[in-house]
Write a protein that holds these residues in place. Sequence first.
Motif, PDB file in Angstrom:
ATOM      1  N   VAL A  22       0.844  -1.207   0.000  1.00 58.10           N
ATOM      2  CA  VAL A  22       0.000   0.000   0.000  1.00 58.10           C
ATOM      3  C   VAL A  22       0.874   1.250   0.000  1.00 58.10           C
ATOM      4  O   VAL A  22       0.629   2.196  -0.767  1.00 58.10           O
ATOM      5  CB  VAL A  22      -0.947  -0.007   1.214  1.00 58.10           C
ATOM      6  N   MET A  23       1.909   1.260   0.844  1.00 62.46           N
ATOM      7  CA  MET A  23       2.802   2.413   0.921  1.00 62.46           C
ATOM      8  C   MET A  23       3.513   2.666  -0.404  1.00 62.46           C
ATOM      9  O   MET A  23       3.614   3.805  -0.875  1.00 62.46           O
ATOM     10  CB  MET A  23       3.838   2.199   2.025  1.00 62.46           C
ATOM     11  N   GLU A  24       3.996   1.607  -1.033  1.00 62.28           N
ATOM     12  CA  GLU A  24       4.723   1.746  -2.291  1.00 62.28           C
ATOM     13  C   GLU A  24       3.799   2.221  -3.416  1.00 62.28           C
ATOM     14  O   GLU A  24       4.209   3.024  -4.263  1.00 62.28           O
ATOM     15  CB  GLU A  24       5.374   0.406  -2.680  1.00 62.28           C
ATOM     16  N   ILE A  25       2.569   1.746  -3.427  1.00 63.05           N
ATOM     17  CA  ILE A  25       1.607   2.196  -4.452  1.00 63.05           C
ATOM     18  C   ILE A  25       1.293   3.674  -4.273  1.00 63.05           C
ATOM     19  O   ILE A  25       1.245   4.441  -5.245  1.00 63.05           O
ATOM     20  CB  ILE A  25       0.322   1.345  -4.392  1.00 63.05           C
ATOM     21  N   VAL A 214       7.129  15.682   7.681  1.00 64.13           N
ATOM     22  CA  VAL A 214       5.737  16.004   7.361  1.00 64.13           C
ATOM     23  C   VAL A 214       4.981  14.684   7.222  1.00 64.13           C
ATOM     24  O   VAL A 214       5.252  13.920   6.287  1.00 64.13           O
ATOM     25  CB  VAL A 214       5.629  16.805   6.047  1.00 64.13           C
ATOM     26  N   PRO A 215       4.069  14.373   8.134  1.00 60.21           N
ATOM     27  CA  PRO A 215       3.333  13.106   8.042  1.00 60.21           C
ATOM     28  C   PRO A 215       2.654  12.956   6.682  1.00 60.21           C
ATOM     29  O   PRO A 215       1.908  13.842   6.254  1.00 60.21           O
ATOM     30  CB  PRO A 215       2.300  13.209   9.173  1.00 60.21           C
ATOM     31  N   LYS A 216       2.936  11.848   6.013  1.00 55.01           N
ATOM     32  CA  LYS A 216       2.383  11.628   4.675  1.00 55.01           C
ATOM     33  C   LYS A 216       0.860  11.608   4.688  1.00 55.01           C
ATOM     34  O   LYS A 216       0.211  11.975   3.710  1.00 55.01           O
ATOM     35  CB  LYS A 216       2.918  10.312   4.100  1.00 55.01           C
ATOM     36  N   GLY A 217       0.282  11.169   5.819  1.00 51.19           N
ATOM     37  CA  GLY A 217      -1.176  11.099   5.896  1.00 51.19           C
ATOM     38  C   GLY A 217      -1.833  12.448   5.689  1.00 51.19           C
ATOM     39  O   GLY A 217      -2.853  12.549   4.998  1.00 51.19           O
TER      40      GLY A 217
END
Length: 248
Positions: A22-25, A214-217
Amino acid sequence: MQDIIALMQQPEAWIALATLMVMEIVLGIDNLLFISILSNKLPEGQRERARKIGIGLALIMRLGLLATIAWIVQLTQPVVTILGNEFSWKDIILVVGGLFLVWKATKEIHHHVDPVDHEDTMIGTAAIGFGSAIVQILILDLVFSIDSIITAVGMTPHVEIMVVAVVTAVTVMLLAANPLANFIGKNPTIVMLALSFLLLIGTTLIAEGFGVHVPKGYVYAAMAFSATVEGLNMWARNARLRNKGATR
């Protein structure tokens, strides 16, 4: 072979694989946005080829970096101190890549809003455009690949899991490349939104390079919200056009 079979029998390995995929996509979407926008500036017959080359280079870089895990880990070690701030090679690459992305997105936004006719320059652009596009895609592929692999290294120690996640993410990129590029090309407002996303991503890369996490979310939540608003605007425009057609 026995190591792989033993790994497949561990529930935590499957959880790590699903999370990393999921993270890589998600990280691959940033890469794909840039490839789609840049390839759409090429003549029609060269666009799909440029996308395939760009995504192929992304896969080669990611797998190549996975083969040098020890070197990748060293990229996070400080190599220079500027004004009291320590910078690693990873930080330097992220800052340079972020600056390039901000410069490129700003230039493209200017090109779209500038009323000056660019027809006189189109011949020269077409003649050197393909090589220039591949070089620019290569630069951003490198930045996104290093960010992607360092993220993978931080999530799991198993190279096999990283390889499966990376190949899956790049396969999704390959399948989504043409539909995404065509959708962006047919909707001018989406182009501006995508360029704004690239500005946001570039700024985030620069901040990460300077040690500001910076939180990716938050970043992807903002992008999702903007995309939802634009989707509603497109739906409203299409509804108005249908109503006008029905009243004629």
